[in-house]
Scaffold this motif. Structure first.
Motif, PDB file in Angstrom:
ATOM      1  N   ASP A 294       0.826  -1.208   0.000  1.00  0.00           N
ATOM      2  CA  ASP A 294       0.000   0.000   0.000  1.00  0.00           C
ATOM      3  C   ASP A 294       0.860   1.258   0.000  1.00  0.00           C
ATOM      4  O   ASP A 294       1.876   1.311   0.696  1.00  0.00           O
ATOM      5  CB  ASP A 294      -0.865   0.046   1.264  1.00  0.00           C
ATOM      6  CG  ASP A 294      -1.824  -1.120   1.345  1.00  0.00           C
ATOM      7  OD1 ASP A 294      -2.938  -0.993   0.822  1.00  0.00           O
ATOM      8  OD2 ASP A 294      -1.429  -2.167   1.903  1.00  0.00           O
TER       9      ASP A 294
ATOM     10  N   CYS B 202       1.166  -1.492  -6.309  1.00  0.00           N
ATOM     11  CA  CYS B 202       0.535  -1.423  -4.980  1.00  0.00           C
ATOM     12  C   CYS B 202      -0.840  -0.762  -5.077  1.00  0.00           C
ATOM     13  O   CYS B 202      -1.174  -0.140  -6.073  1.00  0.00           O
ATOM     14  CB  CYS B 202       1.385  -0.578  -4.034  1.00  0.00           C
ATOM     15  SG  CYS B 202       3.069  -1.167  -3.837  1.00  0.00           S
ATOM     16  N   ARG B 203      -1.576  -0.865  -3.987  1.00  0.00           N
ATOM     17  CA  ARG B 203      -2.800  -0.081  -3.855  1.00  0.00           C
ATOM     18  C   ARG B 203      -2.370   1.350  -3.542  1.00  0.00           C
ATOM     19  O   ARG B 203      -1.597   1.574  -2.606  1.00  0.00           O
ATOM     20  CB  ARG B 203      -3.616  -0.675  -2.702  1.00  0.00           C
ATOM     21  CG  ARG B 203      -4.904   0.045  -2.415  1.00  0.00           C
ATOM     22  CD  ARG B 203      -5.795  -0.797  -1.521  1.00  0.00           C
ATOM     23  NE  ARG B 203      -5.265  -0.916  -0.164  1.00  0.00           N
ATOM     24  CZ  ARG B 203      -6.022  -1.104   0.919  1.00  0.00           C
ATOM     25  NH1 ARG B 203      -7.327  -1.201   0.806  1.00  0.00           N
ATOM     26  NH2 ARG B 203      -5.476  -1.212   2.120  1.00  0.00           N
TER      27      ARG B 203
ATOM     28  N   ILE C 143      -3.461   4.904  -2.313  1.00  0.00           N
ATOM     29  CA  ILE C 143      -4.587   5.428  -1.531  1.00  0.00           C
ATOM     30  C   ILE C 143      -4.537   6.954  -1.431  1.00  0.00           C
ATOM     31  O   ILE C 143      -3.477   7.531  -1.178  1.00  0.00           O
ATOM     32  CB  ILE C 143      -4.547   4.825  -0.108  1.00  0.00           C
ATOM     33  CG1 ILE C 143      -4.564   3.292  -0.187  1.00  0.00           C
ATOM     34  CG2 ILE C 143      -5.695   5.342   0.747  1.00  0.00           C
ATOM     35  CD1 ILE C 143      -4.170   2.594   1.106  1.00  0.00           C
TER      36      ILE C 143
ATOM     37  N   LYS D 124     -10.769  11.350  -1.165  1.00  0.00           N
ATOM     38  CA  LYS D 124     -11.586  11.668  -2.347  1.00  0.00           C
ATOM     39  C   LYS D 124     -11.274  13.059  -2.915  1.00  0.00           C
ATOM     40  O   LYS D 124     -11.059  13.198  -4.119  1.00  0.00           O
ATOM     41  CB  LYS D 124     -13.073  11.550  -2.011  1.00  0.00           C
ATOM     42  CG  LYS D 124     -13.569  10.115  -2.066  1.00  0.00           C
ATOM     43  CD  LYS D 124     -15.087  10.067  -2.033  1.00  0.00           C
ATOM     44  CE  LYS D 124     -15.599   8.669  -1.712  1.00  0.00           C
ATOM     45  NZ  LYS D 124     -15.155   7.611  -2.622  1.00  0.00           N
TER      46      LYS D 124
ATOM     47  N   PRO E 281      -4.344   7.568  -8.069  1.00  0.00           N
ATOM     48  CA  PRO E 281      -4.761   6.747  -6.920  1.00  0.00           C
ATOM     49  C   PRO E 281      -5.710   5.644  -7.391  1.00  0.00           C
ATOM     50  O   PRO E 281      -6.481   5.850  -8.328  1.00  0.00           O
ATOM     51  CB  PRO E 281      -5.517   7.748  -6.024  1.00  0.00           C
ATOM     52  CG  PRO E 281      -5.080   9.095  -6.459  1.00  0.00           C
ATOM     53  CD  PRO E 281      -4.723   8.990  -7.903  1.00  0.00           C
ATOM     54  N   THR E 282      -5.646   4.477  -6.731  1.00  0.00           N
ATOM     55  CA  THR E 282      -6.524   3.367  -7.111  1.00  0.00           C
ATOM     56  C   THR E 282      -7.541   3.062  -6.007  1.00  0.00           C
ATOM     57  O   THR E 282      -8.371   2.179  -6.168  1.00  0.00           O
ATOM     58  CB  THR E 282      -5.694   2.099  -7.386  1.00  0.00           C
ATOM     59  OG1 THR E 282      -4.918   1.803  -6.202  1.00  0.00           O
ATOM     60  CG2 THR E 282      -4.755   2.291  -8.562  1.00  0.00           C
ATOM     61  N   CYS E 283      -7.432   3.769  -4.879  1.00  0.00           N
ATOM     62  CA  CYS E 283      -8.338   3.520  -3.757  1.00  0.00           C
ATOM     63  C   CYS E 283      -8.570   4.845  -3.041  1.00  0.00           C
ATOM     64  O   CYS E 283      -7.609   5.539  -2.718  1.00  0.00           O
ATOM     65  CB  CYS E 283      -7.674   2.499  -2.824  1.00  0.00           C
ATOM     66  SG  CYS E 283      -8.479   2.325  -1.228  1.00  0.00           S
ATOM     67  N   THR E 284      -9.826   5.209  -2.850  1.00  0.00           N
ATOM     68  CA  THR E 284     -10.094   6.491  -2.187  1.00  0.00           C
ATOM     69  C   THR E 284     -10.964   6.296  -0.947  1.00  0.00           C
ATOM     70  O   THR E 284     -11.655   5.292  -0.813  1.00  0.00           O
ATOM     71  CB  THR E 284     -10.796   7.491  -3.134  1.00  0.00           C
ATOM     72  OG1 THR E 284     -12.031   6.929  -3.550  1.00  0.00           O
ATOM     73  CG2 THR E 284      -9.939   7.819  -4.339  1.00  0.00           C
ATOM     74  N   PHE E 285     -10.918   7.289  -0.056  1.00  0.00           N
ATOM     75  CA  PHE E 285     -11.733   7.248   1.159  1.00  0.00           C
ATOM     76  C   PHE E 285     -12.271   8.652   1.416  1.00  0.00           C
ATOM     77  O   PHE E 285     -11.713   9.630   0.912  1.00  0.00           O
ATOM     78  CB  PHE E 285     -10.900   6.770   2.358  1.00  0.00           C
ATOM     79  CG  PHE E 285      -9.772   7.701   2.698  1.00  0.00           C
ATOM     80  CD1 PHE E 285      -8.552   7.624   2.041  1.00  0.00           C
ATOM     81  CD2 PHE E 285      -9.938   8.696   3.663  1.00  0.00           C
ATOM     82  CE1 PHE E 285      -7.515   8.504   2.337  1.00  0.00           C
ATOM     83  CE2 PHE E 285      -8.902   9.575   3.969  1.00  0.00           C
ATOM     84  CZ  PHE E 285      -7.695   9.482   3.302  1.00  0.00           C
TER      85      PHE E 285
ATOM     86  N   MET F 143      -9.619   6.130   6.829  1.00  0.00           N
ATOM     87  CA  MET F 143      -9.590   4.679   6.633  1.00  0.00           C
ATOM     88  C   MET F 143      -8.449   4.089   7.448  1.00  0.00           C
ATOM     89  O   MET F 143      -7.545   4.811   7.872  1.00  0.00           O
ATOM     90  CB  MET F 143      -9.507   4.307   5.145  1.00  0.00           C
ATOM     91  CG  MET F 143      -8.155   4.370   4.494  1.00  0.00           C
ATOM     92  SD  MET F 143      -8.229   3.764   2.759  1.00  0.00           S
ATOM     93  CE  MET F 143      -7.619   2.079   2.934  1.00  0.00           C
TER      94      MET F 143
END
Ligand SMILES: [Zn+2]
Length: 290
Positions: free
Chosen positions: A60, A80-81, A83, A86, A131-135, A139
């Motif tokens: 990550d 990797c992920r 992060i 948003k 980014p491939t993952c947002t919050f 998180m």
């Protein structure tokens, strides 16, 4: 470049070789990276250092905010992920139409090659990596939620901090510029949110802080910055009440001892001066709207 031990399972590079500071945290089953440095070449060196040190696979990467000195090495971690908050991720399409368009980047690297050939070399094969993952607000990462990523805003709209709870380490990113003048000139900069983030940090159990720029520090620096920001806010508001325009205010920055420069700092020149001008300009605009 030197990977410095921050706590038993956290490391950082704060020697300036990566431009924005970078770090990593080792968990039982994985290693989590915080920011990616200014270029693919510096990120490659950073990744090699982590791989030698950490002992668990890098899975990550957390991007604390969209400034190039923190995200331009992201392609090295494309497996990797990746992060981001948003609002930070939302900057990418905007930037890619403008300053990060292929044309703009090509022109910028061409210019860099003339002024700093070595610097330009570090961008060989450079590509913006999303980014491939947002919050939204926060998180966690890890079996026992050891890592907390918290959106704070402040330095930039999408700003996040990263807290490694078991070892009381905070990656404060560019909320803290330690032993160098702060950059508060981003067009999404929000002084009120920034001060609120400082108050939150002051309430958290933290032993050591990895700032976005400069050497490791602790909450004492956050306390000083909060006082300084209050002072700067009051100064700017008083200028607005005097009905001064931005040009007149910036003139005063050149000549008067106010706004105060952070403790132990000489009258700033060069890059430091442009940071002050940019920061005061943004805060002036911000408080004028209020
Ligand atoms: Zn920044």
């Amino acid at each position: 470049m030197e990977l410095e031990q921050v706590s038993s399972s956290a490391w950082a590079v704060t020697d300036g070789s990566t431009a924005g500071n970078v770090g990593c945290v080792r968990l039982a089953d994985r290693t989590v990276v915080v920011d990616t440095s200014i270029s693919p070449a510096t990120a490659t060196t950073f990744r090699e250092l982590i791989e030698k040190q950490a002992g668990t696979p890098i899975t990550d990467v957390i991007l604390t905010h969209y400034h190039g000195d923190h995200v331009f090495g992201a392609q090295v971690f494309a497996d990797c992920r990746i992060i981001a908050s948003k609002p930070m991720a939302a900057m990418y399409p905007k930037m890619m139409k403008d300053r990060w368009s292929p044309k703009a980047i090509e022109a910028w690297l061409k210019e860099l090659a003339k002024t700093d050939p070595e610097g330009a070399e570090r961008f060989k094969g450079f590509a913006i990596t999303l980014p491939t993952c947002t919050f939204k607000d926060s998180m966690t990462i890890g079996e026992a939620e050891e890592i907390l990523i918290q959106h704070t805003g402040g330095h930039t709209e999408g700003q996040s901090i990263v807290y490694f709870q078991p070892e009381r380490v905070l990656f404060a990113s560019d909320l803290i510029f330690h032993q160098t003048y702060v950059w508060a000139g981003d067009h999404t900069n929000d002084p009120k949110q920034w001060m609120k983030a400082f108050e939150t940090i002051l309430e958290m159990p933290i032993d050591i802080i990895v700032p976005g720029h400069g050497p490791l520090c602790d909450k004492e620096v956050v306390r000083k910055y909060l006082d300084y920001f209050h002072e700067l806010e009051t100064w700017i508001q008083s200028k607005i009440q005097e009905n001064l325009d931005l040009e007149a205010v910036l003139k005063q920055v050149e000549t008067s001892p106010i706004p105060p420069y952070t403790e132990g700092m000489d009258r700033p020149t060069g890059q430091m001066k442009s940071r002050i001008i940019g920061s005061i300009s943004r805060w002036f605009e911000y408080y004028k709207e209020r």
